[in-house]
Design an enzyme around this catalytic site. Structure first.
Site, mmCIF file in Angstrom:
data_model
loop_
_atom_site.group_PDB
_atom_site.id
_atom_site.type_symbol
_atom_site.label_atom_id
_atom_site.label_comp_id
_atom_site.label_asym_id
_atom_site.label_seq_id
_atom_site.Cartn_x
_atom_site.Cartn_y
_atom_site.Cartn_z
ATOM 1 N N HIS A 68 0.827 -1.179 0.075
ATOM 2 C CA HIS A 68 -0.034 0.060 0.182
ATOM 3 C C HIS A 68 0.902 1.321 -0.005
ATOM 4 O O HIS A 68 2.056 1.181 0.554
ATOM 5 C CB HIS A 68 -0.868 0.083 1.220
ATOM 6 N N HIS A 98 -3.245 3.706 -3.018
ATOM 7 C CA HIS A 98 -3.290 2.404 -2.901
ATOM 8 C C HIS A 98 -3.617 1.960 -1.570
ATOM 9 O O HIS A 98 -2.691 1.922 -0.764
ATOM 10 C CB HIS A 98 -2.377 1.455 -3.831
ATOM 11 N N ASN A 140 -10.179 -5.930 -5.049
ATOM 12 C CA ASN A 140 -10.438 -7.154 -3.990
ATOM 13 C C ASN A 140 -12.072 -7.295 -3.668
ATOM 14 O O ASN A 140 -12.371 -6.240 -2.692
ATOM 15 C CB ASN A 140 -9.635 -7.048 -2.646
ATOM 16 N N SER A 157 3.147 4.019 -13.702
ATOM 17 C CA SER A 157 1.764 3.363 -13.678
ATOM 18 C C SER A 157 1.013 3.700 -15.114
ATOM 19 O O SER A 157 1.702 4.672 -15.769
ATOM 20 C CB SER A 157 0.961 3.856 -12.677
ATOM 21 N N HIS A 199 -4.629 -5.481 -12.031
ATOM 22 C CA HIS A 199 -4.425 -4.209 -11.260
ATOM 23 C C HIS A 199 -3.245 -3.593 -11.056
ATOM 24 O O HIS A 199 -3.188 -2.554 -10.597
ATOM 25 C CB HIS A 199 -5.013 -4.712 -9.734
#
Length: 360
Positions: free
Chosen positions: A121, A152, A226, A263, A281
């Site tokens: 994260h 994230h 998720n 990204s 993802h």
């Protein structure tokens, strides 16, 4: 049906494929897909499944609602000073003091709202690096001359509490059937955890941007990777289980790279039924966390770590993350993206270059 998305140049460990096949054999699973970022987890990460009349909470795991949001900052690229911003962020020792934002919420574990969490994260300042489709970029109101914040994070202890509860009380790893009290109660709590995680990302963005004098913190794009979501096809209802997989049916998506790599903003193609309406993802792990330090401590000397001079501007509290979240521990994001382009799953809109990564 089982589908693995990979090319001759990409690498997916056989143990991850074996895990995928084991899950795919469960009652009621119609389709299973392993995406280019597929890797081993408690259940395989980078995977999506379609079921009918039954759900399996253990597939998506304990971080219900984990996802990514990209936020505007109002900061101009020409005026953004990395060193100055890092000094401000270093003083932000915690994101936990958020009483003004949560006093009217009724979430359990709300003391965890506004916290990033451990593992992979992060919050990360980004700039537009390369544009592939300027028209689309304008449509989603992302500008080449501005800085953006990528967040994230997930549902923290709340999702873990829910999973443990349903394993203990209902043996949910054996499935929860449609129409049962257990099914309805789980989905209600699941949806609340997704809301928790979305709010968590918004609070994190607000706190970080307040710290560095950001002008705004508006979410531009967001996705959950998720989750269990209901999908109606013709007259039938299916349940899409995504574990480390982004939805392809909500519009534009950010696919996260590893620390220090780009990204991507992408447009998923329509009607990806064979892929369980999902795309990758992120880049996906190449190495297990437990072996990273041994492999990399000679590469990153103690002095190198102490000076924080490591291919990117990193703010952290746990030095183990230096190794566990090193770029070398992850797959190549460009290969993941190219595999999906070749499979005609996505079109690339732009990529983002990381400027500062915050992992406290």
């Amino acid at each position: 049906m089982i589908k693995i998305v990979k090319s001759e140049k990409s690498w997916i460990e056989s143990n991850a494929v074996d895990q995928l096949k084991k899950i795919a054999a469960l009652k009621g699973i119609i389709n299973a897909v392993g995406l280019p970022d597929l890797h081993v987890g408690k259940t395989p990460v980078g995977a999506s499944y379609m079921t009918k009349d039954i759900i399996y909470p253990h597939i998506i795991g304990n971080d219900i609602g984990c996802g990514i949001g990209i936020f505007s900052t109002g900061l101009k690229k020409s005026k953004f000073k990395i060193d100055k911003t890092m000094k401000k962020l270093e003083k932000l020792s915690s994101l936990e003091n958020i009483n003004d934002f949560i006093k009217d919420t009724d979430f359990p574990f709300k003391e965890k709202l506004g916290t990033i969490g451990s593992g992979n994260h992060f919050a990360e300042f980004e700039e537009i690096n390369k544009v592939y489709d300027e028209k689309v970029l304008n449509e989603i109101e992302i500008k080449k001359n501005e800085i953006y914040l990528l967040v994230h994070s997930g549902s923290r202890r709340y999702g873990e509490y829910i999973l443990n509860k349903y394993i203990k009380e209902y043996s949910c790893q054996n499935g929860l059937e449609l129409g049962t009290d257990a099914f309805n109660e789980y989905m209600s709590e699941h949806n609340k955890a997704v809301e928790f995680a979305n709010l968590n990302r918004e609070i994190i963005a607000h706190k970080i941007l307040s710290c560095v004098n950001g002008k705004e913190s508006r979410k531009i794009l967001g996705s959950v990777h998720n989750s269990i979501t209901e999908k109606k096809i013709d007259d039938d209802i299916y349940y899409i289980h995504r574990k480390g997989a982004a939805p392809s049916d909500i519009g534009y998506i950010v696919v996260a790279g590893s620390r220090g790599s780009n990204s991507y903003i992408v447009k998923p193609m329509d009607n990806l039924f064979d892929y369980c309406f999902s795309i990758s993802h992120g880049s996906g792990r190449k190495w297990s966390r437990f072996g990273c330090k041994e492999k990399l401590e000679k590469v990153y000397s103690k002095k190198y770590v102490r000076q924080n001079n490591m291919k990117c501007n990193l703010i952290y509290s746990d030095k183990n993350l230096i190794y566990e979240e090193a770029p070398e521990a992850y797959k190549n994001i460009e290969r993941v993206i190219q595999d999906m382009v070749d499979e005609k799953m996505i079109k690339v809109v732009a990529n983002l270059k990381p400027l500062i990564t915050y992992k406290r």
